[in-house]
Design a protein around this motif. Structure first.
Motif, PDB file in Angstrom:
ATOM      1  N   ALA A 174      -2.748   8.602   5.054  1.00 21.43           N
ATOM      2  CA  ALA A 174      -3.412   8.375   3.678  1.00 21.43           C
ATOM      3  C   ALA A 174      -4.627   9.272   3.556  1.00 21.43           C
ATOM      4  O   ALA A 174      -5.344   9.065   4.254  1.00 21.43           O
ATOM      5  CB  ALA A 174      -3.648   7.083   3.531  1.00 21.43           C
ATOM      6  N   ASP A 187       0.120   4.267   5.074  1.00 23.78           N
ATOM      7  CA  ASP A 187      -1.024   3.628   5.193  1.00 23.78           C
ATOM      8  C   ASP A 187      -1.058   2.889   6.720  1.00 23.78           C
ATOM      9  O   ASP A 187      -1.881   2.136   6.905  1.00 23.78           O
ATOM     10  CB  ASP A 187      -1.154   2.536   4.180  1.00 23.78           C
ATOM     11  CG  ASP A 187      -2.905   2.517   3.988  1.00 23.78           C
ATOM     12  OD1 ASP A 187      -3.648   3.583   3.402  1.00 23.78           O
ATOM     13  OD2 ASP A 187      -3.552   1.796   4.479  1.00 23.78           O
ATOM     14  N   ASN A 195      -4.298   5.443 -10.241  1.00 14.58           N
ATOM     15  CA  ASN A 195      -2.975   4.493 -10.273  1.00 14.58           C
ATOM     16  C   ASN A 195      -3.673   3.290 -10.175  1.00 14.58           C
ATOM     17  O   ASN A 195      -4.285   2.646  -9.019  1.00 14.58           O
ATOM     18  CB  ASN A 195      -2.140   4.952  -9.035  1.00 14.58           C
ATOM     19  CG  ASN A 195      -0.983   4.045  -8.675  1.00 14.58           C
ATOM     20  OD1 ASN A 195      -0.814   3.126  -9.579  1.00 14.58           O
ATOM     21  ND2 ASN A 195      -0.243   4.582  -7.839  1.00 14.58           N
ATOM     22  N   ARG A 236      -5.400  -1.664  -2.681  1.00 13.80           N
ATOM     23  CA  ARG A 236      -6.525  -1.355  -1.756  1.00 13.80           C
ATOM     24  C   ARG A 236      -7.671  -2.328  -1.899  1.00 13.80           C
ATOM     25  O   ARG A 236      -8.028  -2.869  -1.127  1.00 13.80           O
ATOM     26  CB  ARG A 236      -7.165  -0.015  -2.124  1.00 13.80           C
ATOM     27  CG  ARG A 236      -6.095   1.370  -1.701  1.00 13.80           C
ATOM     28  CD  ARG A 236      -6.729   2.440  -1.634  1.00 13.80           C
ATOM     29  NE  ARG A 236      -5.827   3.523  -1.110  1.00 13.80           N
ATOM     30  CZ  ARG A 236      -5.235   3.630   0.016  1.00 13.80           C
ATOM     31  NH1 ARG A 236      -5.838   3.082   1.183  1.00 13.80           N
ATOM     32  NH2 ARG A 236      -4.545   4.938   0.535  1.00 13.80           N
ATOM     33  N   VAL A 273      -9.175   7.662  -0.658  1.00 16.09           N
ATOM     34  CA  VAL A 273      -8.954   7.144  -2.191  1.00 16.09           C
ATOM     35  C   VAL A 273     -10.188   6.776  -2.760  1.00 16.09           C
ATOM     36  O   VAL A 273     -11.049   5.939  -2.439  1.00 16.09           O
ATOM     37  CB  VAL A 273      -7.985   6.117  -2.179  1.00 16.09           C
ATOM     38  CG1 VAL A 273      -7.757   5.415  -3.681  1.00 16.09           C
ATOM     39  CG2 VAL A 273      -6.594   6.352  -1.778  1.00 16.09           C
ATOM     40  N   CYS A 332      -2.131   1.073  -6.978  1.00 16.82           N
ATOM     41  CA  CYS A 332      -3.006   1.680  -5.749  1.00 16.82           C
ATOM     42  C   CYS A 332      -4.350   1.016  -5.792  1.00 16.82           C
ATOM     43  O   CYS A 332      -4.512   0.413  -4.661  1.00 16.82           O
ATOM     44  CB  CYS A 332      -2.795   3.113  -5.671  1.00 16.82           C
ATOM     45  SG  CYS A 332      -3.604   3.656  -4.175  1.00 16.82           S
ATOM     46  N   GLN A 333      -5.089   1.000  -6.780  1.00 15.75           N
ATOM     47  CA  GLN A 333      -6.436   0.444  -6.686  1.00 15.75           C
ATOM     48  C   GLN A 333      -6.176  -0.869  -6.448  1.00 15.75           C
ATOM     49  O   GLN A 333      -7.113  -1.521  -5.759  1.00 15.75           O
ATOM     50  CB  GLN A 333      -7.030   0.578  -8.009  1.00 15.75           C
ATOM     51  CG  GLN A 333      -7.377   2.058  -8.414  1.00 15.75           C
ATOM     52  CD  GLN A 333      -8.318   2.060  -9.762  1.00 15.75           C
ATOM     53  OE1 GLN A 333      -8.055   1.419 -10.626  1.00 15.75           O
ATOM     54  NE2 GLN A 333      -8.903   3.269 -10.047  1.00 15.75           N
ATOM     55  N   CYS A 380       0.373   3.409  -3.468  1.00 13.94           N
ATOM     56  CA  CYS A 380      -0.202   4.539  -3.288  1.00 13.94           C
ATOM     57  C   CYS A 380       0.598   5.929  -2.846  1.00 13.94           C
ATOM     58  O   CYS A 380       0.070   7.004  -2.845  1.00 13.94           O
ATOM     59  CB  CYS A 380      -1.344   4.358  -2.332  1.00 13.94           C
ATOM     60  SG  CYS A 380      -2.380   2.983  -2.731  1.00 13.94           S
ATOM     61  N   GLU A 381       1.753   5.368  -2.599  1.00 12.11           N
ATOM     62  CA  GLU A 381       2.651   6.613  -2.303  1.00 12.11           C
ATOM     63  C   GLU A 381       2.398   7.584  -1.128  1.00 12.11           C
ATOM     64  O   GLU A 381       2.307   8.684  -1.016  1.00 12.11           O
ATOM     65  CB  GLU A 381       3.152   7.751  -3.469  1.00 12.11           C
ATOM     66  CG  GLU A 381       3.541   6.709  -4.573  1.00 12.11           C
ATOM     67  CD  GLU A 381       3.809   7.697  -5.722  1.00 12.11           C
ATOM     68  OE1 GLU A 381       3.788   9.073  -5.781  1.00 12.11           O
ATOM     69  OE2 GLU A 381       4.481   7.127  -6.764  1.00 12.11           O
ATOM     70  N   LEU A 408       0.686  -1.094  -0.016  1.00  8.37           N
ATOM     71  CA  LEU A 408       0.229   0.232  -0.090  1.00  8.37           C
ATOM     72  C   LEU A 408       0.716   1.233   0.065  1.00  8.37           C
ATOM     73  O   LEU A 408       0.475   2.293  -0.821  1.00  8.37           O
ATOM     74  CB  LEU A 408      -0.916  -0.176   1.421  1.00  8.37           C
ATOM     75  CG  LEU A 408      -2.232  -0.924   0.906  1.00  8.37           C
ATOM     76  CD1 LEU A 408      -3.038  -0.834   2.317  1.00  8.37           C
ATOM     77  CD2 LEU A 408      -3.184  -0.470   0.061  1.00  8.37           C
ATOM     78  N   GLU A 409       1.866   1.342   0.945  1.00  8.65           N
ATOM     79  CA  GLU A 409       2.484   2.519   0.876  1.00  8.65           C
ATOM     80  C   GLU A 409       3.555   2.717  -0.336  1.00  8.65           C
ATOM     81  O   GLU A 409       3.619   3.958  -0.751  1.00  8.65           O
ATOM     82  CB  GLU A 409       3.445   2.435   2.009  1.00  8.65           C
ATOM     83  CG  GLU A 409       2.963   2.246   3.358  1.00  8.65           C
ATOM     84  CD  GLU A 409       3.885   1.776   4.416  1.00  8.65           C
ATOM     85  OE1 GLU A 409       3.295   1.651   5.732  1.00  8.65           O
ATOM     86  OE2 GLU A 409       5.014   1.292   4.139  1.00  8.65           O
ATOM     87  N   ASP A 467      -9.431   6.721  -8.553  1.00 10.36           N
ATOM     88  CA  ASP A 467      -7.984   6.901  -8.389  1.00 10.36           C
ATOM     89  C   ASP A 467      -7.243   6.273  -9.792  1.00 10.36           C
ATOM     90  O   ASP A 467      -7.488   5.227 -10.174  1.00 10.36           O
ATOM     91  CB  ASP A 467      -7.566   5.999  -7.409  1.00 10.36           C
ATOM     92  CG  ASP A 467      -5.900   6.263  -6.890  1.00 10.36           C
ATOM     93  OD1 ASP A 467      -5.041   6.391  -7.894  1.00 10.36           O
ATOM     94  OD2 ASP A 467      -5.650   6.218  -5.749  1.00 10.36           O
TER      95      ASP A 467
END
Length: 540
Positions: free
Chosen positions: A514, A499, A523, A530, A517, A526-527, A495-496, A491-492, A521
């Motif tokens: 965070a 979290d 990215n 999550r 989101v 990231c999607q 999603c940058e 996640l980190e 989103d």
């Protein structure tokens, strides 16, 4: 094949491997269409192989066997099974072996998802649709790696380049024929065989592995196999692959840490080394991860020495001599005017002349630290405590692992200070405590890559977040790229953001938590991260 260094939170070596395909004896008779077709298949000249098979007798079991092999190389596993169902083919040793592979391939690839970039000539099949967010990065890696291998080795590339991403070791074994027990013992994560790269999803490991370098490594195997018609000895295959796995990109901080020369020298000292021509059919089938690590270091160091001490183009000449059918020793003499024994003597003398290098504690080669279980338990307890919003108590547990005053790091059996997983955890605990002093203390743990031994996705991700907070966009971009290259669905990293579970003591003004989101989103990593619902640090 290659290794990913051990850490406190994820011990064990992860390897990639070329599994030698093996096949029928190649005859030299003018009418041996099956043998010539097999050579063409190994060289990935599929259209020519099909023409050669068409010249053979339809009822010849050897021709049928090679038709099945061609189907496997072209990813038509069901078609291969149809051919191999013939009693005359099935009763042969090669037919039975190919049938096992075809059945495993058909089972694993049933109802899979296919992505194809026709412009770039890259074909990717995913066993798990959740991995499809990797497609742009896979295509980018394949294109750059192919270009680098053409530059360095004169490799040519029939297209498409086929990549299969599987979800677990059982699937990797079924797709490739590598014994499952061997994959477990040595930590194999990828296999180059049957004209494709079969890659274990980064999600299969707790914190991923260097999967982009792994693909470059495996593509090197495909290039060498094509250039030599699968006649390169294992030491050459693996040594060249280790040399090339990092040459597709800019140099990184961990490319030569620890030095393969140092590991090989230590392995020789402990008598863990094997003669270069006695490595067996696959490094993945050696009896332990330590044995694989030493073997990898041997071939890496040797090929690097060979390439450095021969004129440009020597490797290409060696490949050409092997392709012509010369034995490895004869091919070496043609390409370099010395045989393997002579080169081995020179290389060992070179290693012996180098100053002795102390290896990190975690690379003790056969000696597990006696307190490792206690370290793991305290680290896990600290994870759980910070995950339940008890950072002060987590820090207390980590402090108990620190070296006493005036003694070297880890003198009391605590974690090595160069372990990025430990630095990451301690840094997250300090950030959860909040306050200017604790934040500055945490930042020190994420400053210099040269201060840690190996790449670790979460460490890079937190480094990127901290760099962004202080306005260092270049460092942030580099850090997040490194994080994704190791652990793309963390996640980190994906999603940058940090979290971690929210802590009442963490000031909202830090900008580290965070943001919400939404489904919009942009990215995809990231999607997916999550949607996959990876628990935050310390959460169940």
């Amino acid at each position: 094949m290659k290794t990913v260094q051990r850490s406190l939170l994820a011990a064990g070596a992860a390897l990639t491997v070329l599994a030698v395909a093996g096949g029928a004896v190649r005859a030299d008779g003018p009418n041996d269409h099956a043998a010539r077709a097999q050579d063409l298949i190994m060289a990935n000249d599929f259209d020519e192989a099909r023409k050669e098979l068409g010249r053979g007798r339809v009822d010849d079991p050897a021709i049928a066997l090679e038709r099945a092999r061609l189907s496997l190389y072209e990813a038509d596993c069901d078609g291969a099974l149809v051919v191999l169902s013939s009693p005359d083919v099935a009763k042969t040793e090669q037919g039975a072996m190919l049938a096992d592979i075809a059945r495993g391939c058909a089972r694993i690839t049933a109802a899979t998802v296919l992505d194809e970039d026709r412009d770039q000539g890259v074909w990717i099949r995913y066993q798990d649709e959740n991995d499809r967010a990797l497609t742009p990065l896979i295509v980018d890696t394949v294109v750059k790696a192919r270009d680098a291998l053409t530059r360095d080795l004169g490799a040519t590339w029939p297209k498409p380049t086929r990549i299969v991403v599987v979800r677990d070791l059982l699937s990797l074994s079924a797709m490739t024929g590598l014994p499952y027990e061997s994959a477990q013992t040595t930590g194999t994560v990828a296999v180059a065989k049957w004209g494709r790269v079969t890659l274990l999803s980064p999600r299969a490991s707790m914190h991923g592995y260097a999967w982009r370098d792994t693909m470059a490594h495996e593509l090197t195997h495909l290039a060498v196999t094509r250039s030599t018609i699968d006649r390169a000895p294992l030491w050459l295959q693996e040594g060249v692959a280790k040399r090339e796995e990092v040459r597709w990109r800019e140099p990184g901080p961990f490319d030569d840490r620890p030095s393969p020369d140092a590991i090989a020298a230590r392995g020789i000292e402990l008598k863990l080394d094997l003669p270069l021509d006695k490595l067996g059919p696959s490094i993945a089938m050696l009896p332990s991860a330590d044995a694989a690590l030493v073997a990898f270091s041997e071939v890496t160091s040797f090929v690097r020495y060979f390439a450095t001490n021969t004129p440009p183009g020597t490797l290409e000449r060696l490949f050409a001599a092997l392709r012509e059918g010369k034995e490895p020793d004869a091919a070496l003499e043609v390409a370099s005017s010395a045989n393997l024994k002579q080169w081995d003597t020179r290389w060992r003398a070179y290693l012996a002349s180098k100053p002795k290098e102390t290896l990190p504690a975690r690379l003790s080669l056969g000696k597990e630290r006696p307190n490792l279980r206690d370290i793991r338990e305290r680290v896990r307890l600290a994870e759980l405590l910070v995950g339940r919003d008890h950072p002060a108590e987590a820090l207390t547990e980590l402090d108990r692992l620190q070296a006493p005053a005036g003694k070297p790091p880890a003198a009391n059996g605590g974690p090595p200070v160069d372990d990025p997983s430990y630095r990451y955890l301690r840094g997250r605990v300090l950030l959860a405590l909040g306050g200017e002093g604790r934040t500055k203390e945490a930042e020190v743990l994420f400053q210099e890559p040269k201060e840690v031994l190996a790449s670790y996705g979460p460490w890079w991700a937190v480094r990127g977040v901290l760099a962004r907070v202080r306005g260092d966009g270049s460092s942030a971009e580099t850090s997040f790229a490194e994080a994704v290259a190791t652990d793309p669905f963390d996640l980190e990293a994906a999603c940058e953001v940090l979290d971690a579970p929210p802590s009442a003591s963490t000031p909202a003004s830090t900008g580290l938590s965070a943001p919400p989101v939404t489904s919009k989103d942009p990215n995809p990593l990231c999607q997916t991260a999550r949607a996959w619902k990876v628990p935050a640090l310390g959460q169940d």
